[in-house]
Design a protein around this motif. Structure first.
Motif, PDB file in Angstrom:
ATOM      1  N   GLU A 164     -14.878 -35.959  65.717  1.00  0.00           N
ATOM      2  CA  GLU A 164     -15.187 -36.520  67.024  1.00  0.00           C
ATOM      3  C   GLU A 164     -16.056 -37.752  66.760  1.00  0.00           C
ATOM      4  O   GLU A 164     -17.057 -37.588  65.941  1.00  0.00           O
ATOM      5  N   ARG A 165     -16.127 -38.722  67.435  1.00  0.00           N
ATOM      6  CA  ARG A 165     -17.133 -39.721  67.375  1.00  0.00           C
ATOM      7  C   ARG A 165     -18.147 -39.603  68.338  1.00  0.00           C
ATOM      8  O   ARG A 165     -18.148 -39.107  69.463  1.00  0.00           O
ATOM      9  N   ILE A 166     -19.418 -40.021  67.942  1.00  0.00           N
ATOM     10  CA  ILE A 166     -20.684 -39.625  68.533  1.00  0.00           C
ATOM     11  C   ILE A 166     -20.890 -40.833  69.532  1.00  0.00           C
ATOM     12  O   ILE A 166     -20.976 -41.979  69.024  1.00  0.00           O
ATOM     13  N   TYR A 167     -21.140 -40.749  70.880  1.00  0.00           N
ATOM     14  CA  TYR A 167     -21.519 -41.736  71.685  1.00  0.00           C
ATOM     15  C   TYR A 167     -22.761 -41.700  72.146  1.00  0.00           C
ATOM     16  O   TYR A 167     -23.454 -42.629  72.299  1.00  0.00           O
ATOM     17  N   LEU A 168     -23.399 -40.453  72.638  1.00  0.00           N
ATOM     18  CA  LEU A 168     -24.727 -40.165  73.030  1.00  0.00           C
ATOM     19  C   LEU A 168     -25.292 -39.089  72.342  1.00  0.00           C
ATOM     20  O   LEU A 168     -24.681 -38.031  72.366  1.00  0.00           O
ATOM     21  N   ALA A 169     -26.552 -38.998  71.886  1.00  0.00           N
ATOM     22  CA  ALA A 169     -27.379 -37.995  71.038  1.00  0.00           C
ATOM     23  C   ALA A 169     -28.834 -37.898  71.131  1.00  0.00           C
ATOM     24  O   ALA A 169     -29.163 -39.092  71.581  1.00  0.00           O
ATOM     25  N   ALA A 170     -29.454 -37.181  70.857  1.00  0.00           N
ATOM     26  CA  ALA A 170     -30.931 -37.123  70.678  1.00  0.00           C
ATOM     27  C   ALA A 170     -31.085 -36.179  69.268  1.00  0.00           C
ATOM     28  O   ALA A 170     -30.440 -35.353  68.907  1.00  0.00           O
ATOM     29  N   ASP A 171     -32.249 -36.752  68.722  1.00  0.00           N
ATOM     30  CA  ASP A 171     -32.824 -35.969  67.725  1.00  0.00           C
ATOM     31  C   ASP A 171     -33.304 -34.637  67.809  1.00  0.00           C
ATOM     32  O   ASP A 171     -33.613 -34.518  69.008  1.00  0.00           O
ATOM     33  N   LEU A 172     -33.167 -33.665  67.109  1.00  0.00           N
ATOM     34  CA  LEU A 172     -33.639 -32.132  67.202  1.00  0.00           C
ATOM     35  C   LEU A 172     -34.199 -31.924  66.359  1.00  0.00           C
ATOM     36  O   LEU A 172     -34.284 -31.876  64.967  1.00  0.00           O
ATOM     37  N   ASP A 173     -35.602 -31.312  66.757  1.00  0.00           N
ATOM     38  CA  ASP A 173     -36.649 -30.733  65.652  1.00  0.00           C
ATOM     39  C   ASP A 173     -36.309 -29.231  65.475  1.00  0.00           C
ATOM     40  O   ASP A 173     -36.311 -28.437  66.128  1.00  0.00           O
ATOM     41  N   PRO A 174     -35.815 -28.829  63.952  1.00  0.00           N
ATOM     42  CA  PRO A 174     -35.282 -27.615  63.710  1.00  0.00           C
ATOM     43  C   PRO A 174     -36.526 -26.533  63.941  1.00  0.00           C
ATOM     44  O   PRO A 174     -36.224 -25.491  63.884  1.00  0.00           O
ATOM     45  N   ALA A 175     -37.930 -26.996  63.909  1.00  0.00           N
ATOM     46  CA  ALA A 175     -38.870 -26.124  64.115  1.00  0.00           C
ATOM     47  C   ALA A 175     -38.796 -25.435  65.750  1.00  0.00           C
ATOM     48  O   ALA A 175     -39.272 -24.169  65.843  1.00  0.00           O
ATOM     49  N   LEU A 176     -37.904 -25.947  66.678  1.00  0.00           N
ATOM     50  CA  LEU A 176     -37.577 -25.319  67.762  1.00  0.00           C
ATOM     51  C   LEU A 176     -36.899 -24.021  67.734  1.00  0.00           C
ATOM     52  O   LEU A 176     -36.981 -23.491  68.708  1.00  0.00           O
ATOM     53  N   PHE A 177     -36.099 -23.974  66.775  1.00  0.00           N
ATOM     54  CA  PHE A 177     -35.451 -22.509  66.406  1.00  0.00           C
ATOM     55  C   PHE A 177     -36.304 -21.404  66.424  1.00  0.00           C
ATOM     56  O   PHE A 177     -36.130 -20.348  66.420  1.00  0.00           O
ATOM     57  N   ASP A 178     -37.635 -21.739  66.121  1.00  0.00           N
ATOM     58  CA  ASP A 178     -38.529 -20.735  66.023  1.00  0.00           C
ATOM     59  C   ASP A 178     -39.531 -20.635  67.363  1.00  0.00           C
ATOM     60  O   ASP A 178     -40.430 -19.765  67.550  1.00  0.00           O
ATOM     61  N   GLY A 179     -38.839 -21.522  68.479  1.00  0.00           N
ATOM     62  CA  GLY A 179     -39.834 -21.297  69.674  1.00  0.00           C
ATOM     63  C   GLY A 179     -38.547 -21.346  70.863  1.00  0.00           C
ATOM     64  O   GLY A 179     -37.961 -20.276  70.946  1.00  0.00           O
ATOM     65  N   PRO A 180     -38.376 -22.115  71.572  1.00  0.00           N
ATOM     66  CA  PRO A 180     -37.791 -22.055  72.873  1.00  0.00           C
ATOM     67  C   PRO A 180     -36.114 -21.973  72.538  1.00  0.00           C
ATOM     68  O   PRO A 180     -35.382 -21.315  73.343  1.00  0.00           O
ATOM     69  N   LEU A 181     -35.854 -22.508  71.202  1.00  0.00           N
ATOM     70  CA  LEU A 181     -34.210 -22.273  70.842  1.00  0.00           C
ATOM     71  C   LEU A 181     -34.165 -20.988  70.088  1.00  0.00           C
ATOM     72  O   LEU A 181     -33.028 -20.831  69.453  1.00  0.00           O
ATOM     73  N   ALA A 182     -35.013 -20.185  69.986  1.00  0.00           N
ATOM     74  CA  ALA A 182     -34.733 -18.686  69.271  1.00  0.00           C
ATOM     75  C   ALA A 182     -33.356 -18.077  69.611  1.00  0.00           C
ATOM     76  O   ALA A 182     -32.817 -17.357  68.884  1.00  0.00           O
ATOM     77  N   GLU A 183     -33.348 -18.099  70.899  1.00  0.00           N
ATOM     78  CA  GLU A 183     -32.249 -17.239  71.406  1.00  0.00           C
ATOM     79  C   GLU A 183     -30.816 -18.048  70.873  1.00  0.00           C
ATOM     80  O   GLU A 183     -29.877 -17.097  70.948  1.00  0.00           O
ATOM     81  N   GLN A 184     -30.705 -19.157  70.252  1.00  0.00           N
ATOM     82  CA  GLN A 184     -29.665 -19.698  69.610  1.00  0.00           C
ATOM     83  C   GLN A 184     -29.495 -19.242  68.004  1.00  0.00           C
ATOM     84  O   GLN A 184     -28.405 -19.630  67.438  1.00  0.00           O
ATOM     85  N   VAL A 185     -30.434 -18.437  67.797  1.00  0.00           N
ATOM     86  CA  VAL A 185     -30.292 -18.314  66.222  1.00  0.00           C
ATOM     87  C   VAL A 185     -29.901 -16.745  66.046  1.00  0.00           C
ATOM     88  O   VAL A 185     -29.996 -15.922  66.659  1.00  0.00           O
ATOM     89  N   SER A 186     -28.846 -16.584  65.146  1.00  0.00           N
ATOM     90  CA  SER A 186     -28.093 -15.382  64.932  1.00  0.00           C
ATOM     91  C   SER A 186     -28.589 -15.068  63.304  1.00  0.00           C
ATOM     92  O   SER A 186     -28.830 -16.107  62.252  1.00  0.00           O
ATOM     93  N   ARG A 187     -28.479 -13.727  62.842  1.00  0.00           N
ATOM     94  CA  ARG A 187     -28.635 -13.433  61.479  1.00  0.00           C
ATOM     95  C   ARG A 187     -27.562 -12.666  61.044  1.00  0.00           C
ATOM     96  O   ARG A 187     -26.968 -11.743  62.109  1.00  0.00           O
ATOM     97  N   GLN A 188     -26.908 -13.001  60.051  1.00  0.00           N
ATOM     98  CA  GLN A 188     -25.666 -12.504  59.525  1.00  0.00           C
ATOM     99  C   GLN A 188     -25.745 -11.890  58.125  1.00  0.00           C
ATOM    100  O   GLN A 188     -26.251 -12.793  57.174  1.00  0.00           O
ATOM    101  N   ASP A 189     -25.357 -10.473  57.930  1.00  0.00           N
ATOM    102  CA  ASP A 189     -25.699  -9.970  56.514  1.00  0.00           C
ATOM    103  C   ASP A 189     -24.128 -10.127  55.861  1.00  0.00           C
ATOM    104  O   ASP A 189     -22.959  -9.739  56.295  1.00  0.00           O
ATOM    105  N   LEU A 190     -23.993 -10.564  54.632  1.00  0.00           N
ATOM    106  CA  LEU A 190     -22.702 -10.847  53.855  1.00  0.00           C
ATOM    107  C   LEU A 190     -22.640 -10.024  52.753  1.00  0.00           C
ATOM    108  O   LEU A 190     -23.728 -10.059  51.857  1.00  0.00           O
TER     109      LEU A 190
END
Length: 623
Positions: A574-600
């Motif tokens: 896919e070609r990118i037309y509109l985007a914004a940078d993302l601080d991965p530290a947010l995965f430990d804050g407001p975006l924690a709900e989007q993080v999953s853990r998987q044991d392999l």
């Protein structure tokens, strides 16, 4: 009042609605159904002083229809006839005919399923088969069956194509009334078949110049989208520089009101217009003075891919029904001509009718509204074409990810709040989560930007630059001013909707990282991780690939959230037309709900050992 073809069948239509609560009116463009029918039925005894709702598929058509109906009564809009569209409403205490867009009716039905005080709902141009029209009709019929006995609610479907019998079956074998269409013949002039890779614009420009030389009157030129309109306008302006009597008028849904009026009103004395339009001018609008049509034979339609969860715009050939409707625009007031940019042999190969939007659209919004209605299985309602199972399941899955649906499929409190906002579920979720973080102003500005076409074409992909333009930090280019104005108006409307919603402000609301966070609320599947530092390639949380088509400042960012991307059929990336940078530290804050853990657990044949690994992931991306 000038005679129109529809006048001859108005007595039959009145009789049909006197005998039944449903009817179908089949009349080609130019018959006068939009202008005549609501006024003809306004004083029918069965209406008993109740109101009439007439649905139009587009905002421009709704406003134009209301103005024309009001002028027939010698009144201003907002008296007997009014309208409601997004961002604009003109109704008054005496209003009995309301012209509305289809999404407005769907939301009104959710609040008042019985439509108290309304005696007739008219679905104009129903053949266009927009998703909102199909949803509104399904809810209207279901609400009527459950909640309306006396006085009855009558339903009239008005269509410009020959599908009356199919519509009749949907309405329990309702009577079909047919009217003749245009009054004057239109001469068809066929073009040569296009060559592979041949550019569209030079061919259109040459045909327009030929038509101006051969014919009198104004021209209506059908093009697939705004980009083609802009390029054809630029090339024609160069070629017609010495002909001030020729006025070039673009016409599409993103123009401001003054530009739209200039396109649909008659040309001044001694002038000729060349109206460059999308399919917005195909049916529900009358453009005065046109007697020549130039048809490129193409349209741009959104197609949803359940496998990727993405919608892309495809350019495709129009149907024979659309070609007939477009040609009919040339024969309304006198004999006309239609220049078709394809051959007669190619014409026979066109499909008979276009596909309904419900068969190829993102159905997340439909699924949310049905859940609000109390329906999980769409087959409980009446549809001309039921929602495809795969796309509907994809929509329900997205709603679960956004927290709108509980495990049992019922609407959550958050989902109810989302459903009450006039926005796609992704945008509604962004607004509510942003407000909860004390970022309501930023969320409303961002939602408004995402709800409009890009207001800064050619300015790179970074959404921060669009926010600066919206805030007034940069002066908008002349062509972008109407888009900026609309986005500001929409942002103000969103702020009204969010007024009073709970909020617990973050400590640093002005930090630029919150833009990426809000975007990730709306597009968790489009969080993207760079494959190599400084590169153009990214991998998305949904497993797809995305790429910048040209160098962009955002390529220095390891993590992005992509708001707008697209591809051509068959392409993997896919070609990118509109985007914004993302601080991965947010995965430990407001975006924690989007993080999953998987044991392999995996056996390594080469090493002869058992390996265990715990992955922390966002979708398919490993943190």
């Amino acid at each position: 009042m000038n005679p129109l073809p529809i006048d001859a069948v108005l007595p039959d239509l009145k009789a049909a609605l006197q005998a039944r609560h449903e009817a179908v009116l089949e009349a080609p463009p130019g018959a006068g159904k939009t202008t005549r029918v609501p006024l003809a039925l306004l004083d029918e005894p069965w209406l008993a002083g109740q109101g009439i709702l007439m649905l139009e598929p587009r905002r421009l058509a709704a406003r134009a229809a209301a103005e024309r109906l009001a002028s027939e009564l010698g009144e201003a809009v907002g008296e007997t006839v009014g309208y409601r569209i997004r961002l604009e409403s003109r109704v008054g205490p005496r209003t009995r005919i309301e012209v509305v867009t289809e999404g407005i009716l769907a939301r009104r039905l959710q609040e008042d399923p019985a439509l108290e005080g309304v005696g007739l709902v008219i679905f104009d141009e129903y053949h266009e088969r927009s998703l909102d029209a199909d949803l509104a009709l399904a809810l209207c019929l279901n609400g009527r069956a459950l909640l309306r006995d006396e006085p009855p609610l009558k339903v009239l479907l008005m269509s410009a194509t020959l599908e009356g019998e199919r519509l009749s079956r949907l309405l329990d074998e309702a009577p079909v009334v047919r009217s003749e269409g245009r009054m004057f013949p239109v001469e068809q002039r066929w073009g040569r078949p296009s060559q592979p890779g041949e550019a569209l614009e030079p061919k259109v420009v040459q045909t327009v110049l030929q038509a101006l030389a051969d014919e009198l009157g104004s021209l209506l030129v059908f093009l697939p989208g705004q980009a083609e309109i802009r390029r054809v306008a630029e090339q024609l302006a160069e070629r017609l520089d010495d002909r001030p009597e020729i006025l070039l008028c673009p016409l599409h849904g993103e123009l401001d009101l003054a530009a739209q009026r200039a396109a649909i009103e008659p040309a001044p004395a001694g002038k000729r217009k060349v109206v460059l339009a999308t399919n917005i001018a195909e049916t529900s609008l009358t453009i005065d003075g046109v007697r020549v049509v130039v048809d490129a034979g193409l349209e741009r339609v959104p197609r949803f891919d359940p496998a990727s969860g993405m919608t892309r715009l495809d350019t495709q050939r129009i149907s024979r029904a659309s070609a007939t409707q477009r040609a009919g625009r040339a024969g309304r007031l006198q004999p006309g001509a239609c220049y078709r940019l394809w051959s007669e042999a190619q014409h026979e190969q066109l499909v008979a009718h276009g596909s309904a939007e419900i068969l190829q659209a993102d159905l997340a919004g439909l699924a949310l509204q049905l859940a609000r209605w109390g329906v999980g299985d769409p087959n409980e309602l009446a549809w001309l074409d039921p929602p495809p199972a795969a796309a509907y399941a994809q929509g329900r899955d997205l709603l679960r990810r956004l927290g709108a649906l509980a495990a049992d499929g019922s609407l959550t409190r958050h989902g109810q709040a989302m459903a009450e906002l006039p926005a796609h579920p992704r945008i509604a979720h962004l607004l509510l989560r942003g407000q909860a973080l004390g970022l309501g102003t930023l969320a409303c500005d961002l939602a408004a930007l995402l709800g409009e076409c890009d207001i800064l074409r050619g300015g790179g992909a970074d959404l921060h630059s669009r926010l600066a333009l919206l805030a007034g930090g940069d002066r908008a280019a002349r062509g972008a001013r109407s888009g900026v104005q609309r986005a500001r108006q929409l942002a103000r409307q969103f702020r009204v909707y969010l007024r009073g919603a709970p909020s617990e402000p973050v400590a640093d609301p002005d930090h630029p990282r919150w833009l990426g966070c809000l975007l990730a609320f709306a597009y968790p599947d489009r969080i993207a991780q760079q494959r190599r530092a400084g590169g153009a390639d990214y991998r998305l949380a949904n497993g797809r690939a995305a790429i910048f088509g040209e160098p962009d400042a955002l390529m220095k960012e390891a993590w992005l959230v992509i708001a707008d991307l697209g591809s051509r059929q068959g392409q993997r990336e896919e070609r990118i037309y509109l985007a914004a940078d993302l601080d991965p530290a947010l995965f430990d804050g407001p975006l924690a709900e989007q993080v999953s853990r998987q044991d392999l657990l995996d056996w390594d044949e080469r090493e002869g050992v058992l390996r265990a690994e715990r992955q922390i992931k966002v979708g398919e991306l490993v943190l």
